[in-house]
Design an enzyme around this catalytic site. Structure first.
Site, short mmCIF file in Angstrom:
data_model
loop_
_atom_site.label_atom_id
_atom_site.label_comp_id
_atom_site.label_asym_id
_atom_site.label_seq_id
_atom_site.Cartn_x
_atom_site.Cartn_y
_atom_site.Cartn_z
N SER A 152 1.42 -1.74 -6.93
CA SER A 152 1.59 -2.19 -5.55
C SER A 152 2.80 -1.47 -4.98
CB SER A 152 1.76 -3.71 -5.47
OG SER A 152 2.78 -4.16 -6.35
N GLU A 186 5.90 -1.15 -1.74
CA GLU A 186 6.64 -1.75 -0.62
C GLU A 186 6.99 -0.68 0.40
OE1 GLU A 186 9.89 -4.77 -1.13
OE2 GLU A 186 11.10 -3.15 -0.25
N ASP A 245 18.48 -11.75 3.74
CA ASP A 245 19.89 -11.36 3.77
C ASP A 245 20.52 -11.80 5.08
OD1 ASP A 245 19.76 -10.09 1.29
OD2 ASP A 245 19.03 -8.24 2.19
N HIS A 289 5.43 -2.78 -9.32
CA HIS A 289 5.63 -2.81 -7.86
C HIS A 289 6.68 -1.77 -7.50
CE1 HIS A 289 5.54 -4.59 -3.85
NE2 HIS A 289 6.87 -4.59 -3.84
#
Length: 288
Positions: free
Chosen positions: A7, A9, A101, A259
């Protein structure tokens, strides 16, 4: 070595040039048939609208299973759940639920007066809707705000118990870091899948600074290796080899999904995937 599921990001583009880069990244990595791709949220919720636009566009145009990051920074509970409902209405049924954050320059996370106090409350509220597969963050090394590693493991267990389906770890540089964490999670009774987060090193100086901020330890051998590679102008070769070897070690220890944090620069991620046997699916329909 078994071929892993992968996967990826991405982060949302903030200008036209970045939009082209994101699309090029998607075009490069989509043929590897990822389980899902995720789109990040900026610190302090700064890319909230950009994330929504990028997720909706990728979902419509790429054919990929898109997961949207969702945080509870600087938003009320109603606003956060409204964003989640918007994702669901657009056909997006997977979320990466994070506290998020704090805004740059702040003194730390401060809950919105009408917002979720932490990731546990956010996960529980999302799980109650019954609309989403929920992934959460995990820390194979001590989170900067945690008392110790045991506290990190306990917090992850509470997130899984609150309704999360899977966890994705922060990046790390040695397979043993993840494997020790996986063992600690199993001992604590966590049985949900934990995906190791992998960061191919596109920019060594940038990665070192980023590692300091998020508490990722950088081994001395890696520093030495990159110093030598820089002299020989072989950073990309080293980055590919180091990342491939670490991923191979993880697969040898039973890990079946990886990932990748692509930083919207797909070449190293693609090369590592190819080295691990993750290659574009070949369409044989028109072969005589």
């Amino acid at each position: 070595m078994t071929t892993p599921q992968v996967s990826f990001e991405f982060f949302p583009p903030q200008n036209l040039q970045a939009s082209f880069r994101l699309w090029d990244t998607v075009q490069t990595l989509a043929p590897l048939k990822p389980r899902f791709v995720s789109v990040t949220y900026g610190a302090g919720g700064t890319t909230r609208d950009l994330t929504r636009e990028a997720v909706a566009t990728l979902h419509k145009s790429s054919g990929l299973n898109v997961a949207a990051h969702l945080t509870c920074v600087n938003a009320s509970k109603a606003e956060t759940l409204d964003i989640a409902d918007g994702f669901a209405a657009a056909g997006v049924s997977e979320l990466v639920a994070l506290r998020g954050d704090p805004p740059k320059g702040s003194n730390g996370f401060e809950p919105h007066p009408e917002g979720f106090a932490n990731s546990l409350e956010l996960i529980s509220a999302l799980a109650d809707t019954g609309k989403f597969t929920i992934r959460v963050g995990a820390y194979p090394e001590k989170h900067p705000e945690a008392a110790d590693m045991a506290a990190d493991v306990e917090w992850l267990k509470r997130k899984i118990d609150a309704g999360a389906d899977e966890a994705i770890t922060q990046f790390f540089f040695e397979a043993e870091t993840f494997l020790r964490f996986r063992d600690a999670c199993a001992k604590a009774g966590i049985n949900a899948p934990i995906l190791p987060g992998v960061l191919p090193i596109e920019n060594w100086k940038g990665v070192r600074k980023f590692s300091e901020r998020c508490g990722t330890s950088v081994p001395a051998w890696l520093i030495d290796a990159f110093e030598k590679a820089e002299r020989d102008n072989r950073e990309d070769l080293l980055a590919t080899a180091v990342c491939t070897e670490m991923c191979s070690d993880l697969l040898d220890e039973g890990v079946d999904s990886l990932h990748f944090y692509t930083m919207n620069r797909p070449e190293l991620t693609r090369d590592v995937c190819h080295a691990l046997g993750v290659t574009p699916a070949v369409n044989l329909e028109n072969v005589a």
